[in-house]
Each structure stands twice: as C-alpha cells, then as structure tokens.
Design a protein around this motif. Structure first.
Motif, mmCIF file in Angstrom:
data_model
loop_
_atom_site.group_PDB
_atom_site.id
_atom_site.type_symbol
_atom_site.label_atom_id
_atom_site.label_comp_id
_atom_site.label_asym_id
_atom_site.label_seq_id
_atom_site.Cartn_x
_atom_site.Cartn_y
_atom_site.Cartn_z
ATOM 1 N N ARG A 51 -60.909 -18.041 15.820
ATOM 2 C CA ARG A 51 -61.200 -17.608 17.185
ATOM 3 C C ARG A 51 -60.466 -18.491 18.192
ATOM 4 O O ARG A 51 -60.266 -19.673 17.956
ATOM 5 N N LYS A 55 -62.993 -18.770 23.693
ATOM 6 C CA LYS A 55 -64.072 -17.814 23.413
ATOM 7 C C LYS A 55 -65.405 -18.446 23.806
ATOM 8 O O LYS A 55 -65.605 -19.643 23.637
ATOM 9 N N ASP A 63 -63.602 -17.167 11.283
ATOM 10 C CA ASP A 63 -64.554 -16.054 11.287
ATOM 11 C C ASP A 63 -64.090 -14.990 10.293
ATOM 12 O O ASP A 63 -63.004 -15.065 9.731
ATOM 13 N N GLU A 138 -58.303 -13.192 21.769
ATOM 14 C CA GLU A 138 -59.388 -13.183 20.788
ATOM 15 C C GLU A 138 -59.114 -14.088 19.588
ATOM 16 O O GLU A 138 -59.997 -14.809 19.133
ATOM 17 N N VAL A 139 -57.900 -13.993 19.050
ATOM 18 C CA VAL A 139 -57.567 -14.602 17.762
ATOM 19 C C VAL A 139 -56.370 -15.535 17.920
ATOM 20 O O VAL A 139 -55.348 -15.144 18.482
#
Length: 175
Positions: A51, A55, A63, A138-139
């Motif tokens: 992540r 975040k 994750d 997000e990633v």
C-alpha cells in the motif's frame, strides 16, 4: 470523487442506507468489500501489493493481491473486476475469478473503523508482474511471495492481518 457504499446490518443484509466510504469508516458501519488473491498455477506463490505511504488505513503495509470496496448498487464480482483493472491495470476479461468465501472482518486503525463483509476471489494464473500497471495513489509495489516469504511477513507484522484469509491462503499454497 466520493465513493458511496451500501450499509449492511450485522448479518450482512443491505439496510437501504447509502453513505460515503469515509463516513462508513468514521462510524464503523458495516459495508461490502472484495479481495482477490492472485496465485501462480503451481500454487506455490501469491502476489501481494504494498500500500502507498499516504493511505489512511495501513500505509506501507503489504496486502492481499487486490482489495477494494463494493460501490453502492454494485455486485461483488463487478467490483472485483473493476478493482483488478484500477489497481493493477490488468484486463479482467483475461482471468477466471473463482469465488472463495465471504468473511466478516473488522479493523481499527487510528480514527478508522473498518467493518466489512469481504467477498474473496482467487485467480490462478502466472501473471507477469512486469505487465502490471500500478494505480500510484493506491499501490506502490507488487511482488510474488512464496509461502515461506508470506509467513515471514506475517511474523514481522509487515502484512495487514487478514487472519481468516491467511488460513485459507496457507491451505492453498504449497511449500
């Protein structure tokens, strides 16, 4: 753009109430999410995503391969396909989504109370991670992990503790 989710009761039934995801996390109201496990064809490795550092929930933690919320009025499979495309840039039509289970999961991290009914899918495919396009907000990274690598991440508390899912994953991954 605000994301809206359907609110569920303690048994997972839709109540008819629709609120923002942010409000659901602030108040701890139950809502729906999806997780996807991408496992290689030999069932020896799983892709995990890291992540992004900004975040709100579990920054910089490893994750499940893909995770996200089911938007209001959306079904879980549609959400899973959308999230696979958004987070990893993979075409969902190229993969078979196998239903695994629905679990009830609760996390508290700072001011966030995440109460979710999570529909889990697995994709058995030797995805080339060089073909993945990350959703930068997000990633931050994806990698293949063996069962041993995955167990080390759990021991070092470097992966979000999806305890119920870890048991299911461990039963699939071979040594």
């Amino acid at each position: 753009m605000e994301e809206y989710v359907d609110i569920l009761d303690e048994s997972g039934n839709v109540t008819g109430e629709v609120i923002t995801k942010k409000e659901a996390h602030r108040t701890g109201k139950w809502h729906r999410a999806i997780h996807i496990w991408i496992i290689d064809k030999d069932k020896k490795k799983i892709i995990l995503q890291k992540r992004c550092p900004d975040k709100n929930l579990f920054p910089n933690m490893w994750d499940i391969s893909v995770g996200g919320h089911v938007s209001s009025g959306e079904d879980a499979l549609t959400a899973a396909k959308r999230e696979l495309s958004e987070e990893l840039g993979l075409n969902p039509d190229d993969y078979i989504f196998e239903f695994v289970d629905v679990i009830k999961e609760k996390f508290v991290d700072g001011d966030i109370i995440s109460n979710e009914f999570v529909t889990i899918y697995k994709i058995i495919n030797d995805v080339n991670i060089n073909n993945i396009t990350l959703q930068k907000e997000e990633v931050s990274e994806v990698k293949w992990f063996t069962k041993s690598d995955f167990d080390n991440l759990k021991d070092e508390l470097k992966v979000i503790p999806h305890i119920q899912e870890f048991e299911l994953i461990s039963n699939i991954l071979g040594d």
